[in-house]
Design an enzyme around this catalytic site. Structure first.
Site, PDB file in Angstrom:
ATOM      1  N   PHE A 169       0.865  -1.178   0.000  1.00  0.00           N
ATOM      2  CA  PHE A 169       0.000   0.000   0.000  1.00  0.00           C
ATOM      3  C   PHE A 169       0.902   1.229   0.000  1.00  0.00           C
ATOM      4  O   PHE A 169       1.775   1.366   0.865  1.00  0.00           O
ATOM      5  CB  PHE A 169      -0.863  -0.042   1.265  1.00  0.00           C
ATOM      6  CG  PHE A 169      -1.979   0.942   1.287  1.00  0.00           C
ATOM      7  CD1 PHE A 169      -3.073   0.795   0.448  1.00  0.00           C
ATOM      8  CD2 PHE A 169      -1.958   2.024   2.160  1.00  0.00           C
ATOM      9  CE1 PHE A 169      -4.122   1.699   0.485  1.00  0.00           C
ATOM     10  CE2 PHE A 169      -3.003   2.931   2.198  1.00  0.00           C
ATOM     11  CZ  PHE A 169      -4.083   2.767   1.361  1.00  0.00           C
ATOM     12  N   TYR A 228     -10.891  -0.009  10.592  1.00  0.00           N
ATOM     13  CA  TYR A 228     -12.156   0.221   9.868  1.00  0.00           C
ATOM     14  C   TYR A 228     -12.421  -0.758   8.733  1.00  0.00           C
ATOM     15  O   TYR A 228     -13.404  -0.639   8.036  1.00  0.00           O
ATOM     16  CB  TYR A 228     -12.230   1.660   9.348  1.00  0.00           C
ATOM     17  CG  TYR A 228     -11.024   2.112   8.518  1.00  0.00           C
ATOM     18  CD1 TYR A 228     -10.889   1.754   7.190  1.00  0.00           C
ATOM     19  CD2 TYR A 228     -10.030   2.906   9.092  1.00  0.00           C
ATOM     20  CE1 TYR A 228      -9.802   2.166   6.452  1.00  0.00           C
ATOM     21  CE2 TYR A 228      -8.932   3.324   8.358  1.00  0.00           C
ATOM     22  CZ  TYR A 228      -8.824   2.955   7.037  1.00  0.00           C
ATOM     23  OH  TYR A 228      -7.733   3.356   6.313  1.00  0.00           O
ATOM     24  N   LYS A 229     -11.522  -1.721   8.526  1.00  0.00           N
ATOM     25  CA  LYS A 229     -11.746  -2.681   7.436  1.00  0.00           C
ATOM     26  C   LYS A 229     -12.507  -3.881   8.000  1.00  0.00           C
ATOM     27  O   LYS A 229     -13.669  -3.745   8.367  1.00  0.00           O
ATOM     28  CB  LYS A 229     -10.410  -3.043   6.799  1.00  0.00           C
ATOM     29  CG  LYS A 229      -9.825  -1.821   6.062  1.00  0.00           C
ATOM     30  CD  LYS A 229      -8.430  -2.012   5.529  1.00  0.00           C
ATOM     31  CE  LYS A 229      -7.994  -0.738   4.798  1.00  0.00           C
ATOM     32  NZ  LYS A 229      -6.561  -0.682   4.538  1.00  0.00           N
ATOM     33  N   ASP A 236       2.209  -5.199   8.342  1.00  0.00           N
ATOM     34  CA  ASP A 236       0.959  -4.452   8.266  1.00  0.00           C
ATOM     35  C   ASP A 236      -0.191  -5.444   8.098  1.00  0.00           C
ATOM     36  O   ASP A 236      -0.231  -6.216   7.130  1.00  0.00           O
ATOM     37  CB  ASP A 236       1.019  -3.481   7.082  1.00  0.00           C
ATOM     38  CG  ASP A 236      -0.146  -2.510   7.062  1.00  0.00           C
ATOM     39  OD1 ASP A 236      -1.253  -2.891   7.497  1.00  0.00           O
ATOM     40  OD2 ASP A 236       0.048  -1.366   6.599  1.00  0.00           O
ATOM     41  N   ARG A 295     -11.645  -4.868  -7.529  1.00  0.00           N
ATOM     42  CA  ARG A 295     -11.353  -5.612  -6.305  1.00  0.00           C
ATOM     43  C   ARG A 295     -12.632  -5.826  -5.503  1.00  0.00           C
ATOM     44  O   ARG A 295     -13.430  -4.915  -5.357  1.00  0.00           O
ATOM     45  CB  ARG A 295     -10.342  -4.781  -5.504  1.00  0.00           C
ATOM     46  CG  ARG A 295      -9.735  -5.453  -4.316  1.00  0.00           C
ATOM     47  CD  ARG A 295      -8.788  -4.495  -3.607  1.00  0.00           C
ATOM     48  NE  ARG A 295      -9.527  -3.443  -2.909  1.00  0.00           N
ATOM     49  CZ  ARG A 295      -9.051  -2.769  -1.849  1.00  0.00           C
ATOM     50  NH1 ARG A 295      -7.825  -3.004  -1.401  1.00  0.00           N
ATOM     51  NH2 ARG A 295      -9.768  -1.834  -1.268  1.00  0.00           N
TER      52      ARG A 295
END
Ligand SMILES: *Cc1c(COP(=O)(O)O)cnc(C)c1O
Length: 413
Positions: free
Chosen positions: A129, A225-226, A200, A372
């Site tokens: 990322f 928040y995922k 991560d 995705r």
């Protein structure tokens, strides 16, 4: 039975037998459509919404400043950390909930550099990322000793570790392809050289078993928040292996990370343990939401979540491939090699994602050419995976994405 009917029939059967099926009712989801973007922003539980309201009315409005002790707001970053520790396989005192993923990454990477000042090489995942690598580029500029970033494909990291390597920074699950990094191989390569591992967990926490302690990962960060469903901009978390905690100190010396914050001493003295990484006043509304959201995950076996996640992504891939061969599967074909998402490559990926959204099926686009789709086993159904896969194939085959209204770009994709 046609292939499509067969896929749908099997999915319904799996839903009927799914031990996690009952959890869906605990989430507030749109009445229509199929949400496959829980890997970008998870859905709220009904209890989370109530909890935030309670925190507003019964805590903040009622107790005002006394709430810091009356409701133990001050202890919330560590309390939520303990809850989360169970989900990522850490000891209760190894996880702290604070700030954002990228800030925590910077903080721990800095701390790791302090411990390895005599070495300059930092291996980073080339396709990580981008924010993670931006943070490390900033670190390389600002750290007082020379730091050489060595970007490599994820699968080459372990074999590139040597006595010059200060640390390795990588994602457990790739945000693009969903490929799972072999953490055991990484630790095995790093350990003998005294190289620190910083992982991560943004795309694995809450959906793929992580087993931080058992694996001997040194440092980790992750996102609230995922798959953890903490809400937009939920606080993130950090993990420091217990044996390292007294030596790991980041660059942000905040008052709440002081050994005695309310002594208001002129000079910084780090708190012992994980709390030293706390910087400023914690966001209690957001922390309460995350605290409540984690209740659901706390009740289930993460292996069950993983098994369903693999079945969902398998069902989706099979449905897509039953209808089109114009999409390139970018995620690993074997479910056990990928996280809970599936990415497809197509030159028109953006209008394809938009055309699906117009049909109520929400996935996302990752530049330049990936569509995705994330699967949240706590609330997605197998039938949704199949229906979404069939719709995706149809949009591609019929070129429904050709409509000009699907082409304009948005600020957030
Ligand atoms: C989502 C994600 C982040 C997000 O970081 P924020 O600081 O919360 O914006 C960081 N790293 C990875 C790998 C991610 O997938």
């Amino acid at each position: 039975m046609s292939e499509v009917e067969h896929l749908l029939e099997r999915a319904r059967q799996r839903d009927a037998e799914d031990p996690l099926a009952g959890l869906r009712a605990r989430f507030e989801l749109p009445a229509q459509g199929i949400y496959l973007d829980g890997n970008s922003l998870g859905a709220p539980t009904l209890a989370t919404i109530e909890r935030v309201e309670r925190t507003l009315h019964d805590e903040w409005a009622t107790s005002l400043v006394a709430g810091w002790t009356a409701h133990d707001w001050i202890g919330l970053p560590e309390r939520v950390g303990r809850k989360l520790a169970g989900i990522v396989g850490a000891e209760p005192t190894e996880v702290l909930v604070t700030d954002t993923t990228t800030i925590n990454l910077f903080r721990l990477a800095w701390a790791a550099r302090r411990l390895t000042e005599d070495r300059r090489r930092v291996l980073i995942e080339r396709d990580n990322f981008p924010a993670d690598n931006y943070m490390l580029q900033g670190l390389a500029e600002s750290f007082p000793f020379p730091t050489e970033l060595v970007p490599l494909p994820a699968h080459e990291l372990a074999s590139a570790v040597d006595h010059r390597t200060a640390m390795v920074v990588a994602s457990h699950v790739s945000y693009r392809s969903g490929a799972i990094l072999d953490l055991d191989e990484l630790v095995e390569a790093a350990r003998p050289h005294g190289t620190l591992t910083l992982v991560d967990l943004a795309h694995s926490a809450g959906v793929v078993p992580v087993e931080l302690s058992a694996r001997g990962i040194d440092l980790a960060v992750g996102c609230g928040y995922k798959y953890l469903n903490g809400g937009p901009g939920a606080p993130a978390f950090l993990y420091v292996r217990k044996a390292l905690q007294d030596r790991v100190l980041g660059p942000l010396w905040g008052w709440l990370g002081h050994a005695e914050p309310f002594a208001f001493e002129p000079d910084y003295r780090p708190a012992s343990g994980i709390r030293r990484h706390l910087c400023g006043t914690p966001p209690i509304l957001s922390l309460s939401a995350l605290d409540e959201a984690l209740e659901v995950l706390g009740e289930v076996d993460i292996e069950r979540v993983r098994a369903k996640s693999m079945a969902l992504t398998d069902a989706f891939v099979a449905a897509v491939e039953s209808g089109t061969d114009r999409l390139e599967l970018v995620s690993p074909r074997e479910a056990d090699a990928r996280g809970s998402q599936v990415a497809w490559r197509h030159p028109e990926a953006w209008p394809i994602v938009r055309a699906l959204q117009a049909r109520g099926i929400v996935g996302d686009f990752r530049a330049p050419d990936l569509a995705r789709f994330g699967f949240a086993p706590l609330y997605n159904r197998h039938e949704e995976a199949v229906r979404a896969g069939l719709a995706l194939a149809e949009v591609v085959e019929t070129r429904a994405y050709d409509d000009p209204r699907f082409r304009e770009r948005r600020a957030v994709t």
